[in-house]
Design a protein around this motif. Sequence first.
Motif, PDB file in Angstrom:
ATOM      1  N   GLU A 272       0.823  -1.208   0.000  1.00 18.54           N
ATOM      2  CA  GLU A 272       0.000   0.000   0.000  1.00 18.54           C
ATOM      3  C   GLU A 272       0.860   1.263   0.000  1.00 18.54           C
ATOM      4  OE1 GLU A 272      -2.784  -0.133   3.162  1.00 18.54           O
ATOM      5  OE2 GLU A 272      -3.908  -1.826   2.341  1.00 18.54           O
ATOM      6  N   GLU A 273       2.054   1.188   0.615  1.00 22.99           N
ATOM      7  CA  GLU A 273       2.918   2.361   0.668  1.00 22.99           C
ATOM      8  C   GLU A 273       3.576   2.646  -0.685  1.00 22.99           C
ATOM      9  OE1 GLU A 273       2.720   0.088   2.917  1.00 22.99           O
ATOM     10  OE2 GLU A 273       2.188   1.148   4.764  1.00 22.99           O
ATOM     11  N   GLY A 274       3.633   1.639  -1.552  1.00 24.00           N
ATOM     12  CA  GLY A 274       4.136   1.868  -2.897  1.00 24.00           C
ATOM     13  C   GLY A 274       5.630   1.736  -3.074  1.00 24.00           C
ATOM     14  N   ASP A 275       6.326   1.037  -2.154  1.00 26.79           N
ATOM     15  CA  ASP A 275       7.759   0.834  -2.314  1.00 26.79           C
ATOM     16  C   ASP A 275       7.990  -0.072  -3.522  1.00 26.79           C
ATOM     17  OD1 ASP A 275       7.911   2.247  -0.003  1.00 26.79           O
ATOM     18  OD2 ASP A 275       8.322   0.520   1.283  1.00 26.79           O
ATOM     19  N   ARG A 276       8.757   0.413  -4.510  1.00 27.38           N
ATOM     20  CA  ARG A 276       8.918  -0.377  -5.724  1.00 27.38           C
ATOM     21  C   ARG A 276      10.033   0.179  -6.598  1.00 27.38           C
ATOM     22  NH1 ARG A 276       8.937   3.724  -8.101  1.00 27.38           N
ATOM     23  NH2 ARG A 276       7.199   5.140  -8.391  1.00 27.38           N
TER      24      ARG A 276
ATOM     25  N   GLY B 290       7.656  14.648  -2.075  1.00 25.44           N
ATOM     26  CA  GLY B 290       6.560  13.902  -2.661  1.00 25.44           C
ATOM     27  C   GLY B 290       6.087  12.782  -1.763  1.00 25.44           C
ATOM     28  N   ALA B 291       5.085  12.037  -2.234  1.00 25.16           N
ATOM     29  CA  ALA B 291       4.571  10.894  -1.500  1.00 25.16           C
ATOM     30  C   ALA B 291       5.598   9.766  -1.518  1.00 25.16           C
ATOM     31  CB  ALA B 291       3.262  10.424  -2.122  1.00 25.16           C
ATOM     32  N   ARG B 292       5.450   8.825  -0.589  1.00 29.37           N
ATOM     33  CA  ARG B 292       6.396   7.713  -0.480  1.00 29.37           C
ATOM     34  C   ARG B 292       6.454   6.903  -1.771  1.00 29.37           C
ATOM     35  NH1 ARG B 292       6.609   3.376   4.540  1.00 29.37           N
ATOM     36  NH2 ARG B 292       7.655   1.666   3.447  1.00 29.37           N
ATOM     37  N   ALA B 293       5.329   6.782  -2.475  1.00 38.17           N
ATOM     38  CA  ALA B 293       5.279   5.989  -3.703  1.00 38.17           C
ATOM     39  C   ALA B 293       5.817   6.730  -4.917  1.00 38.17           C
ATOM     40  CB  ALA B 293       3.834   5.538  -3.971  1.00 38.17           C
ATOM     41  N   ASP B 294       6.073   8.034  -4.795  1.00 37.83           N
ATOM     42  CA  ASP B 294       6.571   8.798  -5.933  1.00 37.83           C
ATOM     43  C   ASP B 294       7.984   8.355  -6.314  1.00 37.83           C
ATOM     44  OD1 ASP B 294       4.260  10.202  -5.971  1.00 37.83           O
ATOM     45  OD2 ASP B 294       5.087  12.035  -5.075  1.00 37.83           O
ATOM     46  N   THR B 295       8.319   8.514  -7.574  1.00 35.94           N
ATOM     47  CA  THR B 295       9.680   8.228  -8.013  1.00 35.94           C
ATOM     48  C   THR B 295      10.622   9.282  -7.440  1.00 35.94           C
ATOM     49  OG1 THR B 295       8.965   7.152 -10.039  1.00 35.94           O
ATOM     50  CG2 THR B 295      11.200   8.031 -10.010  1.00 35.94           C
ATOM     51  N   ALA B 296      11.627   8.812  -6.705  1.00 31.91           N
ATOM     52  CA  ALA B 296      12.594   9.715  -6.085  1.00 31.91           C
ATOM     53  C   ALA B 296      13.908   9.732  -6.845  1.00 31.91           C
ATOM     54  CB  ALA B 296      12.843   9.305  -4.631  1.00 31.91           C
ATOM     55  N   ARG B 297      14.192   8.680  -7.613  1.00 34.51           N
ATOM     56  CA  ARG B 297      15.443   8.607  -8.363  1.00 34.51           C
ATOM     57  C   ARG B 297      15.199   7.938  -9.709  1.00 34.51           C
ATOM     58  NH1 ARG B 297      21.140   6.958  -5.754  1.00 34.51           N
ATOM     59  NH2 ARG B 297      20.910   9.171  -5.175  1.00 34.51           N
ATOM     60  N   ILE B 298      15.918   8.411 -10.721  1.00 38.03           N
ATOM     61  CA  ILE B 298      15.915   7.817 -12.052  1.00 38.03           C
ATOM     62  C   ILE B 298      17.320   7.315 -12.336  1.00 38.03           C
ATOM     63  CG2 ILE B 298      15.684   8.241 -14.525  1.00 38.03           C
ATOM     64  CD1 ILE B 298      13.691  10.462 -13.821  1.00 38.03           C
ATOM     65  N   VAL B 299      17.435   6.079 -12.788  1.00 40.13           N
ATOM     66  CA  VAL B 299      18.714   5.522 -13.214  1.00 40.13           C
ATOM     67  C   VAL B 299      18.581   5.156 -14.688  1.00 40.13           C
ATOM     68  CG1 VAL B 299      20.426   3.698 -12.903  1.00 40.13           C
ATOM     69  CG2 VAL B 299      19.193   4.611 -10.915  1.00 40.13           C
ATOM     70  N   ALA B 300      19.435   5.724 -15.521  1.00 37.21           N
ATOM     71  CA  ALA B 300      19.409   5.437 -16.952  1.00 37.21           C
ATOM     72  C   ALA B 300      20.638   4.635 -17.331  1.00 37.21           C
ATOM     73  CB  ALA B 300      19.373   6.730 -17.756  1.00 37.21           C
ATOM     74  N   LEU B 301      20.426   3.513 -18.018  1.00 35.55           N
ATOM     75  CA  LEU B 301      21.518   2.701 -18.544  1.00 35.55           C
ATOM     76  C   LEU B 301      21.715   3.068 -20.007  1.00 35.55           C
ATOM     77  CD1 LEU B 301      20.602  -0.771 -16.974  1.00 35.55           C
ATOM     78  CD2 LEU B 301      21.915   1.115 -15.977  1.00 35.55           C
ATOM     79  N   GLY B 302      22.393   4.182 -20.229  1.00 37.74           N
ATOM     80  CA  GLY B 302      22.552   4.685 -21.584  1.00 37.74           C
ATOM     81  C   GLY B 302      21.193   4.877 -22.235  1.00 37.74           C
TER      82      GLY B 302
END
Length: 321
Positions: free
Chosen positions: A116-120, A162-174
């Motif tokens: 429910e907290e959206g950890d993912r 933001g909310a706990r489920a919001d995206t906090a980091r983006i990792v791009a592999l090229g």
Amino acid sequence: MRAARDVRAVAAVAVVTVIALALPACGGAAPRPDAQGVRSPAGPRIIRRIEPADLLPADLDLVVRVDVARMRGDLGQAAADELARRALDEVPDEALESALHRADVVWLGLRLADLEEGDRVVVLEGRMAGLTPDPDRWEAAPVAKGVQGGVAVFDRRDGAAGARADTARIVALGDRAVALVSAVEVSSVARVLRDGPDERRGDPAAEGLVSLDLRARRLPPSLTRRFPSIGAVVAGVERVRAVASLTDEGVRLDVEIVGVDPAGAARARRLLEVLRDNVEDARYVDLMKALSIEQVERTVRLRWLFPAPLVLALLSRSPPG
């Protein structure tokens, strides 16, 4: 039996539900940052190639893999787009939708105890060139030494606002892939980037339209006290793997349940047999009869065919006849 009536509905929509839920709201994330990113410090280092699925840490006990390219090929562009649209109904970010349309494979890692907290962590692999983050919302972050060139990391400028489920980091592999990481998982993903993939991470089979890998955990004590029989069954299960594949007859679901020992597997098998054999609604009797259940030592294998008319009815959101 009420449990049987409840489970038949869950079983009937299992395949479509997995597809639809495999890409939940990702909270205003912007995919694919600019490939230039932050330069790592100069000097000798070991170059290690990061594969997209390596970004899923072991603390995520459920990992779902969606073969979007195969879905487009088997179901057609229109059906694949419709499933994607349903999955993104609550996601206003057009850039995320663009990333999904470019994806060939999508992985979704979740921790069920905190569902429910959206950890993912959501990882999209495909043709991600040309997608850039909003510089007003994202800023470059350092990349660990030893990580292959081309990997870029971006953090939200508003931090934990933001909310706990919001995206906090983006990792791009090229240009190959992009990972959208919720706040709680930022440190875990940073660790696997630095140290390499976790050995015990979820690893769904690269087969079918949808596959999943679940490491079972015991129910919380409060639920175990309320439902001791279910608690005993769950405690006896170690892992569940499943693959949903499209055939000429419909969608075939292959499931492997691994028990902690043969007795634990037997408890799971008996529960499934009770649910299968006690359906009251005549509309679902034939469907439940098609469910094959067998046990070999501590492994229970299920094979279930969802007929094409039922699958089409579910995709169109119309009730089966």
